[in-house]
Design a protein around this motif. Sequence first.
Motif, PDB file in Angstrom:
ATOM      1  N   HIS A  23       0.805  -1.233   0.000  1.00  0.00           N
ATOM      2  CA  HIS A  23       0.000   0.000   0.000  1.00  0.00           C
ATOM      3  C   HIS A  23       0.835   1.279   0.000  1.00  0.00           C
ATOM      4  O   HIS A  23       0.411   2.284  -0.564  1.00  0.00           O
ATOM      5  N   LEU A  24       2.044   1.256   0.590  1.00  0.00           N
ATOM      6  CA  LEU A  24       2.844   2.491   0.659  1.00  0.00           C
ATOM      7  C   LEU A  24       3.251   3.012  -0.725  1.00  0.00           C
ATOM      8  O   LEU A  24       2.956   4.163  -1.066  1.00  0.00           O
ATOM      9  N   PHE A  27       0.185   4.178  -2.592  1.00  0.00           N
ATOM     10  CA  PHE A  27      -0.345   5.451  -2.105  1.00  0.00           C
ATOM     11  C   PHE A  27       0.509   6.615  -2.625  1.00  0.00           C
ATOM     12  O   PHE A  27      -0.011   7.634  -3.082  1.00  0.00           O
ATOM     13  N   ARG A  28       1.835   6.450  -2.568  1.00  0.00           N
ATOM     14  CA  ARG A  28       2.726   7.525  -3.042  1.00  0.00           C
ATOM     15  C   ARG A  28       2.490   7.788  -4.532  1.00  0.00           C
ATOM     16  O   ARG A  28       2.423   8.935  -4.966  1.00  0.00           O
ATOM     17  N   TYR A  31      -0.787   9.529  -4.964  1.00  0.00           N
ATOM     18  CA  TYR A  31      -0.697  10.918  -4.472  1.00  0.00           C
ATOM     19  C   TYR A  31       0.050  11.792  -5.487  1.00  0.00           C
ATOM     20  O   TYR A  31      -0.353  12.915  -5.791  1.00  0.00           O
ATOM     21  N   ARG A  32       1.134  11.274  -6.035  1.00  0.00           N
ATOM     22  CA  ARG A  32       1.927  12.087  -6.970  1.00  0.00           C
ATOM     23  C   ARG A  32       1.189  12.303  -8.283  1.00  0.00           C
ATOM     24  O   ARG A  32       1.399  13.308  -8.956  1.00  0.00           O
ATOM     25  N   VAL A  37      -4.295  13.798  -1.069  1.00  0.00           N
ATOM     26  CA  VAL A  37      -4.236  12.689  -0.109  1.00  0.00           C
ATOM     27  C   VAL A  37      -5.565  11.926  -0.104  1.00  0.00           C
ATOM     28  O   VAL A  37      -5.603  10.691  -0.103  1.00  0.00           O
ATOM     29  N   GLU A  41      -6.049   8.076  -1.124  1.00  0.00           N
ATOM     30  CA  GLU A  41      -6.613   7.116  -0.167  1.00  0.00           C
ATOM     31  C   GLU A  41      -7.740   6.314  -0.821  1.00  0.00           C
ATOM     32  O   GLU A  41      -7.791   5.083  -0.723  1.00  0.00           O
ATOM     33  N   VAL A  44      -6.337   3.844  -3.525  1.00  0.00           N
ATOM     34  CA  VAL A  44      -5.663   2.652  -2.992  1.00  0.00           C
ATOM     35  C   VAL A  44      -6.693   1.689  -2.396  1.00  0.00           C
ATOM     36  O   VAL A  44      -6.604   0.469  -2.573  1.00  0.00           O
ATOM     37  N   GLN A  45      -7.672   2.259  -1.733  1.00  0.00           N
ATOM     38  CA  GLN A  45      -8.734   1.410  -1.168  1.00  0.00           C
ATOM     39  C   GLN A  45      -9.443   0.641  -2.291  1.00  0.00           C
ATOM     40  O   GLN A  45      -9.618  -0.574  -2.212  1.00  0.00           O
ATOM     41  N   HIS A  92      -3.560  20.195  -9.579  1.00  0.00           N
ATOM     42  CA  HIS A  92      -2.748  19.830  -8.445  1.00  0.00           C
ATOM     43  C   HIS A  92      -3.035  20.789  -7.299  1.00  0.00           C
ATOM     44  O   HIS A  92      -3.026  21.998  -7.513  1.00  0.00           O
ATOM     45  N   GLU A 109       9.712  22.062  -3.298  1.00  0.00           N
ATOM     46  CA  GLU A 109       8.839  20.880  -3.394  1.00  0.00           C
ATOM     47  C   GLU A 109       7.640  21.181  -4.293  1.00  0.00           C
ATOM     48  O   GLU A 109       7.283  20.379  -5.164  1.00  0.00           O
ATOM     49  N   ALA A 113       6.690  19.503  -7.863  1.00  0.00           N
ATOM     50  CA  ALA A 113       5.370  18.890  -8.051  1.00  0.00           C
ATOM     51  C   ALA A 113       4.653  19.520  -9.241  1.00  0.00           C
ATOM     52  O   ALA A 113       4.041  18.809 -10.053  1.00  0.00           O
TER      53      ALA A 113
END
Lengths: 181, 250
Positions: A23-24, A27-28, A31-32, A37, A41, A44-45, A92, A109, A113
């Motif tokens: 999942h990590l 998720f990343r 997210y990217r 977030v 979430e 991924v779910q 974004h 950052e 992005a």
Amino acid sequence: MDLVKAARRGRQAAFLQLFDDHHLPLFRFAYRLTGSVADAEDIVQECFLQLLRPECAYDPRRTSVRTYLFGVVRNQSLKRLRNDLKGEASLHPNNEPSPESEAIHAELENAVARAVAQLPESQSEVLILAHYEHLPLAEIARIMALDVGAVKSRLQRARASLKETLAAYAPDSQRSLERRP
Amino acid sequence: MNDAELDELLNTWTAPPPPPSLRENVLAVGWQSRAPRPRKRMFVAAILAAAALLLVVAQARPGSPPVRIPYTVDSEFIRYANDGSSSIEMVTISYQINGAEILRSRFIPGHPFGTALGRALDATLPLWSRLMARLTVDPEMSEKLQRHVPHTIGSITGCDASCLVLQRYFFARGAGADSACLDGAIVAHETILNYPTTAVQPRMGGSVRMTWWTAPDLGCFALRVTTEEKQPDGTFRLVSEKRALRINVQ
């Protein structure tokens, strides 16, 4: 017995093992791609739920579970991005420039992005999977249903494009930014 | 900018960790509602195991009698179709005690699984009925029913469409001096398998007519039972029949 088969047969421990293993990075990646977030979430779910559905197309003889899951996250993320664009939502959430008072790191950052988000979709996906998730080019090719050569050229174009976009933030320029009052 | 410098810049973009709710949500929303449930499976397995056990018990002890049986009767049950064709739907071995026909065993010709399942139901349904009666019928009513039982004659008259569940009828005993076991219209006197019987049509109403040939010498066992249905032209058509094939005196 493989974990997916065990999870489908009702073994919760197998399902949790799959979740904890994958999942990590998923998720990343989500997210990217989406910059949210909450969206990441949800994606991924949905991705793990899809794995349990009887109609799920995952075939262990054709691909690894990691490749399959990355593919699901990619599809779900692109679907959301396209819906957001139709609704004229922002690409974004971090694309608003930071005030100068904010930390340099946060500005950098956001700049990175924004630059990645501005890449053509196919290039940003390849870059994220290759640079941030360290996936081999062959696996990225399977996720995106491309040949390895196409993945390699997209990655090169993405990196070339980013070097131009982020030229102002190159280490020399960055030091000059840090010296600003 | 060289590749190393670009990598350094790219590395400044970090992703936040997933919220702790992600794992909980996947488990709560996803797993609980979509995954097959081991408990449900265990429940189904337990039901199947119980049914299998019941089948074994029913096969091993087909109607073990509680008292000495003076005789048993082999009977066949015939179903008549609209076109006049007929088929044997069941064969039974039974006896009569205290006015009620007690089944000792039965089989459905050509259907061994149906026979086994039917026997299992024969063993289970009376227990279930007794349990439900205890739960649903108040004691006063139950006592009244018990008092009424000695005044009735019961017989197996057939089975349902799948022949898994037996059909039984009970009618009031005859009270006259004509030696009829049942209360109703006497339509014939006939000897069946060397036992004298009286054919009686109990009062039923509706569009069904039954005729019972009962033998007083066999505790009012019904050696023959016919069921007829009234047709639109007023005539009656035979739809089913119970017929004694053999009497086995013990």
